[in-house]
Design an enzyme around this catalytic site. Structure first.
Site, PDB file in Angstrom:
ATOM      1  CG  ASP A  53      -1.695   1.206   1.417  1.00 53.44           C
ATOM      2  OD1 ASP A  53      -1.667   2.046   0.496  1.00 53.44           O
ATOM      3  OD2 ASP A  53      -2.337   1.346   2.474  1.00 53.44           O
ATOM      4  CD  GLU A 131      36.447   7.109   0.297  1.00 54.91           C
ATOM      5  OE1 GLU A 131      36.722   7.870   1.247  1.00 54.91           O
ATOM      6  OE2 GLU A 131      37.070   7.122  -0.765  1.00 54.91           O
ATOM      7  CD  GLU A 133      34.310   9.820   7.191  1.00 55.55           C
ATOM      8  OE1 GLU A 133      35.513   9.854   6.895  1.00 55.55           O
ATOM      9  OE2 GLU A 133      33.655  10.850   7.437  1.00 55.55           O
ATOM     10  CD  GLU A 188      37.826   8.933   9.062  1.00 54.02           C
ATOM     11  OE1 GLU A 188      38.314   9.875   9.714  1.00 54.02           O
ATOM     12  OE2 GLU A 188      38.174   8.678   7.891  1.00 54.02           O
ATOM     13  CD  GLU A 195      36.352   6.033   5.368  1.00 58.84           C
ATOM     14  OE1 GLU A 195      36.478   7.140   5.947  1.00 58.84           O
ATOM     15  OE2 GLU A 195      36.830   5.807   4.258  1.00 58.84           O
ATOM     16  CG  HIS A 244      34.540  11.358   1.162  1.00 56.72           C
ATOM     17  ND1 HIS A 244      35.738  11.216   1.784  1.00 56.72           N
ATOM     18  CD2 HIS A 244      33.895  12.343   1.819  1.00 56.72           C
ATOM     19  CE1 HIS A 244      35.835  12.085   2.768  1.00 56.72           C
ATOM     20  NE2 HIS A 244      34.718  12.777   2.818  1.00 56.72           N
ATOM     21  NE  ARG A 315      43.291  13.194   2.602  1.00 55.93           N
ATOM     22  CZ  ARG A 315      42.680  12.027   2.445  1.00 55.93           C
ATOM     23  NH1 ARG A 315      41.427  11.885   2.755  1.00 55.93           N
ATOM     24  NH2 ARG A 315      43.341  10.993   1.970  1.00 55.93           N
ATOM     25  CD  GLU A 332      37.658  11.452  -2.025  1.00 55.31           C
ATOM     26  OE1 GLU A 332      38.821  11.151  -2.351  1.00 55.31           O
ATOM     27  OE2 GLU A 332      37.347  11.747  -0.861  1.00 55.31           O
ATOM     28  NE  ARG A 334      37.472  15.651   0.912  1.00 50.98           N
ATOM     29  CZ  ARG A 334      37.972  14.723   1.727  1.00 50.98           C
ATOM     30  NH1 ARG A 334      38.348  13.549   1.249  1.00 50.98           N
ATOM     31  NH2 ARG A 334      38.117  14.980   3.022  1.00 50.98           N
TER      32      ARG A 334
HETATM   33  N1  GLU Z   1      34.962  13.060   8.191  1.00 47.91           N
HETATM   34  C1  GLU Z   1      35.300  13.905   7.088  1.00 47.91           C
HETATM   35  C2  GLU Z   1      34.028  14.419   6.415  1.00 47.91           C
HETATM   36  O1  GLU Z   1      33.140  14.806   7.074  1.00 47.91           O
HETATM   37  C3  GLU Z   1      36.176  13.201   6.073  1.00 47.91           C
HETATM   38  C4  GLU Z   1      37.448  12.609   6.599  1.00 47.91           C
HETATM   39  C5  GLU Z   1      38.231  11.874   5.489  1.00 47.91           C
HETATM   40  O2  GLU Z   1      38.880  12.539   4.687  1.00 47.91           O
HETATM   41  O3  GLU Z   1      38.098  10.663   5.415  1.00 47.91           O
HETATM   42  O4  GLU Z   1      33.863  14.454   5.228  1.00 47.91           O
HETATM   43 MG    MG Z   2      37.132   8.997   5.975  1.00 44.60          MG
END
Ligand code: GLU
Ligand code: MG
Length: 443
Positions: A53, A131, A133, A188, A195, A244, A315, A332, A334
């Site tokens: 439903d 990926e 977390e 992490e 992770e 990510h 990063r 990637e 992020r």
């Molecule tokens: N925890 C970080 C985020 O909020 C990423 C850390 C990492 O580079 O794995 O994206």
């Molecule tokens: Mg990470």
């Protein structure tokens, strides 16, 4: 390519003493739903005859047109290893169809399938490697989750500091039993944060894998007396949880983001794809970062992005190009967090990247410096824009981006933004504990 036929499924149910089959699908806000059937109904299930439903599922259909059918994807058949081994339980991930057999426009899995058809028509396969977390928290005497971790470990630390280690191990083993290839599993940055990364696959099955992954993590944490959460920023002043996404396009088994002779060994197609992501990342932010809480993660200083930039290493950038080349070449992204609906986010990323390819978009120059260390003027000089600062801003950005609303379709856009606007309005008019602590006495 179909791995299982109907007969294979019937045989496995019989031979492996499977008593229950969970017919699973995901609602538009990313919640996994399921109807459990007993083995006696498996024939009906593989013939797409199981009904549900839809009016009871948030954001699905109106009362007057509520009957919908679950069409299982036979390739997703897998036994759930954490359920009893006597009278086993298996899962089948399903598409939602209307009574006339047409795919239901509000089913996120259908949205992704349609987006993939568009890219397949151009001769490409879209692969995704997420990926995720997450946090493992202790529960109180009555079993309710807290935000205590009892774990002082940090990035890549291991036992006896890392109390989540044995839980993580169980999760990895269970997933491997289900056919996942686990590539990495580690503590992490934040206390209680973990992770686990599994191997990339075509985007549809990568999204299915994410949904089962979350179920496995939550279930096995609970078995160990812990509470797992994919909430993006459960604790202030420490890292939040991201999801990510590593993306690539393949053609005839070859990674077309790789070009040995090009600058940084990235093909022109890869650059167009990056430019497409940057052009639409604000538009799909309400999908990739769907909660009020998501925007508490997207602040400077915690390895989460807040500015629109790309880099081959840095990063702090929103789009990063990890080191591997050849078949492992990938982009990637992020910004997404693990509370998102992966079907919708993959569909949106793909639409964004394809738009970049079709329009031959060119990304801005690579940002090699730490963007967190720049002030607003330096960012403005380089033309670096921000991600939306709140769910409210993100909803408006979504509605202003026809590439993204186009891939979602009218029905889903309407249902999704209406639900998210309600969430945002509710939050805006709430008085929080923080406000009370800060103002109640001082003013
Ligand atoms: N925890 C970080 C985020 O909020 C990423 C850390 C990492 O580079 O794995 O994206
Ligand atoms: Mg990470």
């Amino acid at each position: 390519m179909a791995r299982y036929t109907k007969e294979d499924i019937l045989r496995r149910v019989q031979d492996e003493d499977i008593q229950f089959i969970r017919m699973q699908f995901t609602d538009i806000f990313g919640q996994l739903k399921n109807v459990a059937i007993t083995a006696s109904q498996i024939q009906r299930a593989v013939n797409n005859e199981i009904m549900m439903d839809g009016s009871s599922i948030e954001g699905f259909v109106r009362i007057e047109e509520s009957d919908q059918y679950l069409w299982p994807d036979l390739d997703t058949f897998a036994v759930l290893p954490w359920r009893p081994q006597y009278g086993k339980v298996a899962r089948l991930i399903c598409d939602v169809h209307n009574p006339d057999g047409s795919p239901f426009a509000g089913d996120p899995r259908n949205v992704l399938k349609q987006a993939l058809e568009a890219v397949n028509a151009l001769g490409y396969t879209f692969n995704a490697g997420p990926e995720l977390e997450f946090f493992l928290f202790q529960t109180d005497e009555s079993g309710r989750p807290t935000t205590q971790t009892g774990d002082e470990a940090g990035y890549f630390d291991l036992g006896p500091l890392d109390h989540g280690e044995s839980t993580r191990r169980e999760i990895c083993l269970a997933l491997e039993e289900m056919g996942y290839e686990i590539e990495a599993s580690h503590h992490e940055v934040a206390a209680g944060q973990h992770e686990i990364d599994f191997k990339y696959t075509d985007a549809l099955h990568a999204a299915d894998n994410i949904m089962t992954f979350k179920l496995a993590v939550k279930t096995l944490a609970q078995k160990n007396g812990l509470h797992a959460t994919f909430m993006p920023k459960p604790v202030c002043g420490t890292a939040g949880s991201g999801m990510h996404i590593n993306m690539s396009l393949f053609q005839d088994g070859r990674n077309v983001f790789y070009d040995k002779t090009a600058p940084r060994q990235l093909s022109p197609l890869a650059y167009h794809f990056i430019a497409g992501l940057l052009a639409h990342v604000q538009g799909f932010c309400a999908l990739s970062n769907p909660l009020v809480n998501s925007y508490k993660r997207l602040v400077p200083g915690y390895e989460a992005p807040c500015y629109l930039a790309w880099s081959s290493s840095n990063r702090s950038a929103l789009v990063r190009i990890p080191d591997p080349r050849g078949q492992g070449t990938r982009v990637e992204l992020r910004s997404p967090d693990p509370s998102c609906n992966p079907y919708l986010v993959f569909a949106a990323c793909l639409a964004a990247g394809l738009d970049g390819i079709k329009q031959k978009r060119v990304p801005p120059p690579e940002t090699t410096e730490n963007i967190y260390a720049m002030d607003a003027k330096q960012r403005a000089e380089r033309g670096i824009q921000n991600l939306p600062g709140s769910l409210g801003e993100a909803i408006h950005a979504l509605l202003a981006d026809p590439t993204i609303t186009g891939v979602l379709g009218e029905h889903l856009t309407r249902q999704y933004t209406a639900g998210k606007l309600r969430e945002w309005e509710e939050y805006r008019t709430q008085v929080s504990q923080w406000e009370l602590d800060r103002y109640l006495v001082t003013y």
